[in-house]
Structure formats: C-alpha cells, structure tokens
Design a protein around this motif. Structure first.
Motif, PDB file in Angstrom:
ATOM      1  N   LYS A  65       6.670 -17.003   1.754  1.00 59.86           N
ATOM      2  CA  LYS A  65       5.448 -17.790   1.862  1.00 59.86           C
ATOM      3  C   LYS A  65       5.561 -19.029   0.978  1.00 59.86           C
ATOM      4  O   LYS A  65       5.950 -18.930  -0.192  1.00 59.86           O
ATOM      5  N   PRO A  66       5.255 -20.215   1.506  1.00 61.24           N
ATOM      6  CA  PRO A  66       5.364 -21.438   0.698  1.00 61.24           C
ATOM      7  C   PRO A  66       4.529 -21.344  -0.573  1.00 61.24           C
ATOM      8  O   PRO A  66       3.380 -20.885  -0.541  1.00 61.24           O
ATOM      9  N   THR A  67       5.113 -21.755  -1.678  1.00 58.90           N
ATOM     10  CA  THR A  67       4.420 -21.688  -2.961  1.00 58.90           C
ATOM     11  C   THR A  67       3.102 -22.449  -2.918  1.00 58.90           C
ATOM     12  O   THR A  67       2.099 -22.018  -3.509  1.00 58.90           O
ATOM     13  N   SER A  68       3.076 -23.563  -2.213  1.00 58.86           N
ATOM     14  CA  SER A  68       1.875 -24.397  -2.167  1.00 58.86           C
ATOM     15  C   SER A  68       0.701 -23.691  -1.510  1.00 58.86           C
ATOM     16  O   SER A  68      -0.453 -24.076  -1.702  1.00 58.86           O
ATOM     17  N   HIS A  69       0.989 -22.627  -0.722  1.00 53.49           N
ATOM     18  CA  HIS A  69      -0.066 -21.905  -0.013  1.00 53.49           C
ATOM     19  C   HIS A  69      -0.494 -20.639  -0.745  1.00 53.49           C
ATOM     20  O   HIS A  69      -1.370 -19.926  -0.259  1.00 53.49           O
ATOM     21  N   MET A  70       0.125 -20.346  -1.868  1.00 55.39           N
ATOM     22  CA  MET A  70      -0.175 -19.104  -2.579  1.00 55.39           C
ATOM     23  C   MET A  70      -1.401 -19.261  -3.471  1.00 55.39           C
ATOM     24  O   MET A  70      -1.631 -20.308  -4.070  1.00 55.39           O
ATOM     25  N   ASP A  71      -2.189 -18.190  -3.541  1.00 57.20           N
ATOM     26  CA  ASP A  71      -3.282 -18.121  -4.510  1.00 57.20           C
ATOM     27  C   ASP A  71      -3.334 -16.697  -5.053  1.00 57.20           C
ATOM     28  O   ASP A  71      -2.502 -15.848  -4.692  1.00 57.20           O
ATOM     29  N   LEU A  72      -4.298 -16.403  -5.898  1.00 53.73           N
ATOM     30  CA  LEU A  72      -4.333 -15.099  -6.554  1.00 53.73           C
ATOM     31  C   LEU A  72      -4.483 -13.945  -5.564  1.00 53.73           C
ATOM     32  O   LEU A  72      -4.078 -12.816  -5.865  1.00 53.73           O
ATOM     33  N   SER A  73      -5.040 -14.221  -4.398  1.00 50.69           N
ATOM     34  CA  SER A  73      -5.177 -13.156  -3.399  1.00 50.69           C
ATOM     35  C   SER A  73      -3.828 -12.706  -2.857  1.00 50.69           C
ATOM     36  O   SER A  73      -3.725 -11.638  -2.235  1.00 50.69           O
ATOM     37  N   ASP A  74      -2.788 -13.519  -3.072  1.00 51.19           N
ATOM     38  CA  ASP A  74      -1.441 -13.163  -2.608  1.00 51.19           C
ATOM     39  C   ASP A  74      -0.659 -12.351  -3.640  1.00 51.19           C
ATOM     40  O   ASP A  74       0.446 -11.878  -3.345  1.00 51.19           O
ATOM     41  N   ARG A  75      -1.206 -12.208  -4.822  1.00 52.49           N
ATOM     42  CA  ARG A  75      -0.456 -11.592  -5.920  1.00 52.49           C
ATOM     43  C   ARG A  75      -0.030 -10.154  -5.592  1.00 52.49           C
ATOM     44  O   ARG A  75       1.139  -9.786  -5.750  1.00 52.49           O
ATOM     45  N   ASP A  76      -0.976  -9.336  -5.157  1.00 54.14           N
ATOM     46  CA  ASP A  76      -0.640  -7.934  -4.870  1.00 54.14           C
ATOM     47  C   ASP A  76       0.358  -7.827  -3.723  1.00 54.14           C
ATOM     48  O   ASP A  76       1.249  -6.970  -3.747  1.00 54.14           O
ATOM     49  N   GLU A  77       0.219  -8.688  -2.721  1.00 56.55           N
ATOM     50  CA  GLU A  77       1.151  -8.686  -1.597  1.00 56.55           C
ATOM     51  C   GLU A  77       2.561  -9.024  -2.067  1.00 56.55           C
ATOM     52  O   GLU A  77       3.543  -8.388  -1.650  1.00 56.55           O
ATOM     53  N   PHE A  78       2.674 -10.014  -2.944  1.00 59.86           N
ATOM     54  CA  PHE A  78       3.976 -10.413  -3.469  1.00 59.86           C
ATOM     55  C   PHE A  78       4.607  -9.285  -4.277  1.00 59.86           C
ATOM     56  O   PHE A  78       5.784  -8.937  -4.085  1.00 59.86           O
ATOM     57  N   ILE A  79       3.821  -8.680  -5.165  1.00 59.15           N
ATOM     58  CA  ILE A  79       4.343  -7.607  -6.006  1.00 59.15           C
ATOM     59  C   ILE A  79       4.787  -6.424  -5.148  1.00 59.15           C
ATOM     60  O   ILE A  79       5.847  -5.831  -5.384  1.00 59.15           O
ATOM     61  N   ARG A  80       4.011  -6.098  -4.121  1.00 59.76           N
ATOM     62  CA  ARG A  80       4.370  -4.979  -3.253  1.00 59.76           C
ATOM     63  C   ARG A  80       5.668  -5.276  -2.485  1.00 59.76           C
ATOM     64  O   ARG A  80       6.519  -4.394  -2.321  1.00 59.76           O
ATOM     65  N   ALA A  81       5.818  -6.527  -2.038  1.00 60.83           N
ATOM     66  CA  ALA A  81       7.032  -6.897  -1.300  1.00 60.83           C
ATOM     67  C   ALA A  81       8.266  -6.735  -2.183  1.00 60.83           C
ATOM     68  O   ALA A  81       9.299  -6.219  -1.737  1.00 60.83           O
ATOM     69  N   VAL A  82       8.175  -7.157  -3.432  1.00 59.16           N
ATOM     70  CA  VAL A  82       9.304  -7.028  -4.361  1.00 59.16           C
ATOM     71  C   VAL A  82       9.573  -5.557  -4.670  1.00 59.16           C
ATOM     72  O   VAL A  82      10.728  -5.099  -4.682  1.00 59.16           O
ATOM     73  N   TRP A  83       8.510  -4.819  -4.915  1.00 62.49           N
ATOM     74  CA  TRP A  83       8.622  -3.381  -5.219  1.00 62.49           C
ATOM     75  C   TRP A  83       9.310  -2.639  -4.078  1.00 62.49           C
ATOM     76  O   TRP A  83      10.255  -1.867  -4.302  1.00 62.49           O
ATOM     77  N   LEU A  84       8.875  -2.885  -2.845  1.00 65.50           N
ATOM     78  CA  LEU A  84       9.473  -2.222  -1.697  1.00 65.50           C
ATOM     79  C   LEU A  84      10.944  -2.595  -1.535  1.00 65.50           C
ATOM     80  O   LEU A  84      11.775  -1.753  -1.180  1.00 65.50           O
ATOM     81  N   HIS A  85      11.259  -3.853  -1.812  1.00 60.39           N
ATOM     82  CA  HIS A  85      12.649  -4.289  -1.671  1.00 60.39           C
ATOM     83  C   HIS A  85      13.567  -3.498  -2.595  1.00 60.39           C
ATOM     84  O   HIS A  85      14.622  -3.000  -2.159  1.00 60.39           O
ATOM     85  N   TYR A  86      13.181  -3.380  -3.860  1.00 60.49           N
ATOM     86  CA  TYR A  86      14.080  -2.768  -4.844  1.00 60.49           C
ATOM     87  C   TYR A  86      14.099  -1.247  -4.769  1.00 60.49           C
ATOM     88  O   TYR A  86      15.125  -0.635  -5.094  1.00 60.49           O
ATOM     89  N   VAL A  87      13.002  -0.624  -4.360  1.00 60.60           N
ATOM     90  CA  VAL A  87      12.991   0.842  -4.351  1.00 60.60           C
ATOM     91  C   VAL A  87      13.324   1.436  -2.985  1.00 60.60           C
ATOM     92  O   VAL A  87      13.701   2.614  -2.900  1.00 60.60           O
ATOM     93  N   LEU A  88      13.210   0.629  -1.907  1.00 59.69           N
ATOM     94  CA  LEU A  88      13.429   1.195  -0.576  1.00 59.69           C
ATOM     95  C   LEU A  88      14.390   0.388   0.288  1.00 59.69           C
ATOM     96  O   LEU A  88      15.386   0.917   0.783  1.00 59.69           O
ATOM     97  N   PHE A  89      14.137  -0.910   0.455  1.00 60.57           N
ATOM     98  CA  PHE A  89      14.937  -1.686   1.398  1.00 60.57           C
ATOM     99  C   PHE A  89      16.354  -1.947   0.907  1.00 60.57           C
ATOM    100  O   PHE A  89      17.314  -1.895   1.688  1.00 60.57           O
ATOM    101  N   GLN A  90      16.518  -2.217  -0.389  1.00 61.07           N
ATOM    102  CA  GLN A  90      17.855  -2.489  -0.912  1.00 61.07           C
ATOM    103  C   GLN A  90      18.777  -1.273  -0.761  1.00 61.07           C
ATOM    104  O   GLN A  90      19.931  -1.414  -0.343  1.00 61.07           O
ATOM    105  N   PRO A  91      18.302  -0.061  -1.067  1.00 63.36           N
ATOM    106  CA  PRO A  91      19.170   1.125  -0.864  1.00 63.36           C
ATOM    107  C   PRO A  91      18.886   1.833   0.454  1.00 63.36           C
ATOM    108  O   PRO A  91      19.175   3.030   0.583  1.00 63.36           O
ATOM    109  N   TYR A  92      18.353   1.113   1.456  1.00 62.78           N
ATOM    110  CA  TYR A  92      17.870   1.764   2.675  1.00 62.78           C
ATOM    111  C   TYR A  92      18.971   2.545   3.394  1.00 62.78           C
ATOM    112  O   TYR A  92      18.755   3.685   3.831  1.00 62.78           O
TER     113      TYR A  92
END
Length: 226
Positions: A65-92
């Motif tokens: 998502k473009p940085t210019s379009h991000m606001d605080l409502s995107d914070r949880d979505e961003f954190i969840r995306a990173v969390w899922l990547h490292y705990v599930l998708f990377q070792p999928y």
C-alpha cells in the motif's frame, strides 16, 4: 513439540484463528520495528516510519500500500500482514510438508478431524516454560581464555557483571528475563523440548556493544568492558 499459536492453527485448521502476538515472530529486529508502529500516535508519524530503510521488509511481506495513503486505521492491517509473513507464509512449504506428514505418515488425520481442540493444545506453545535466572546463568557455555591470563581476568569480570544484570532483570518493569531471552535466542519462552544448540558466551578484543546471534544462540562481549 511446541509451535507458535498461528502455526498450531494452520496444522489443525488450515487457517489462522489466533490473535496477533508479536512474540510469535522469530526476528527480534522485526518485533522492535513493529513496536514503533504500535506506538505511532498520528498518521504523519506512521508515514514517517514507513519511509525509513528499517521498514523495507514490508515489501517482502507483500504489503505494498502506498505510504502516502496510509493512516492509523491501516496500522493493525500492516502489523498482521508482517506477522503472518514471518510465522506462516515464510515457512509455508515446510509447514505444509509437516501437515501432510502428520496426516499421511503418522495417520493423525482422524484425530485432527475428531479432536481439533485437543490436538491444538498438543501443538501450541502453551507447554513452553518461563525463563528463570538460573537458566540464563547456568545454561550458557562460557568460552574462557586460558586460566591466569589477562584476558581471562577481564572475561571473569564481564561474566560477573552479566550475572548481576540478569539477576536485576528478574521482576523488572523495564527489561525482563523474557526480554533478555528473546534478545539472545529470538524466543521469549523456553521450548518444552529445549533449544537444539547449546547457548554460548564468547568474547572479542574489538570494542563494541554486546552482540547476540539468535541463530547461533550466542552472545559476544567485548573484553574492553571488563
């Protein structure tokens, strides 16, 4: 066997039901970066963080998502995306192979179907152990220099200061024993089956801050601190 809760979710349900927990992420630096995101108090602060090189990992995590379009409502979505990547998708691939092995080789498919909750409890890290002062002081092999040498004297002084620091961390509201363990190993609890390597304390003549390697399970101290 013990896994992070989202991994246990995948093995049993083939989907993730657990809430985001940064401690599931095996990369200490990523956890620290996400804590900065959690602490952001405005959209401008969040956008400023995203512009730093430290956060380039977001592209590896598929968050484009473009940085210019991000606001605080995107914070949880961003954190969840990173969390899922490292705990599930990377070792999928490895997790999928493990799940197939559990179902086919060990013939656990019926148990996974009939008793999902019980199987989840078997896999999840609810049986991990809390770290103690004794563990951090007694479980590390110390690579001392020869007895009687000047280096050995400095090293013993450093180990004494390290033991004092570990003792002070017990019950501390600033740096806790789980924080120390995570810095050293990437995990904030002791796996029920233990680590696959012996933790090491090493020394160097270079002047630097202590350097930990969660892959090698080691921490290196500069003798200049002795």
């Amino acid at each position: 066997v013990c896994f992070a809760k989202p991994v246990a979710d995948f093995l049993v349900y083939e989907s993730v039901k657990s809430a985001v927990d940064l401690d599931d992420i095996p990369e200490y630096d990523i956890i620290e970066s996400l804590k900065k995101v959690q602490a952001a108090s405005s959209a401008e602060e969040l956008k400023s963080l995203m512009h730093e090189d430290e956060f380039d990992f977001r592209f590896r995590c598929g968050y484009n998502k473009p940085t210019s379009h991000m606001d605080l409502s995107d914070r949880d979505e961003f954190i969840r995306a990173v969390w899922l990547h490292y705990v599930l998708f990377q070792p999928y691939a490895e997790l999928q192979q493990l799940r197939n092995g559990l179902k086919d080789t060990l013939q656990l498919e019926l148990l996974l179907t009939l008793y999902p909750e019980e199987m989840w409890n078997l896999f999840a890290t609810t049986n991990a152990y809390d770290v103690t002062v004794d563990y951090l002081l007694d479980s590390f092999t110390i690579q001392y220099s020869d007895q009687g040498s000047n280096k050995r004297s400095l090293e013993e002084s450093i180990v004494y200061m390290w033991s004092q620091y570990i003792t002070e961390c017990e019950g501390s509201s600033q740096t806790s024993l789980p924080d120390v363990l995570q810095f050293l190993t990437g995990a904030n609890k002791l796996p029920a089956t233990g680590f696959d390597k012996t933790p090491m304390i090493q020394f160097t003549d270079e002047s630097s801050f202590p350097v930990a390697s969660s892959c090698a399970l080691s921490i290196t101290f500069s003798r200049a601190w002795g």
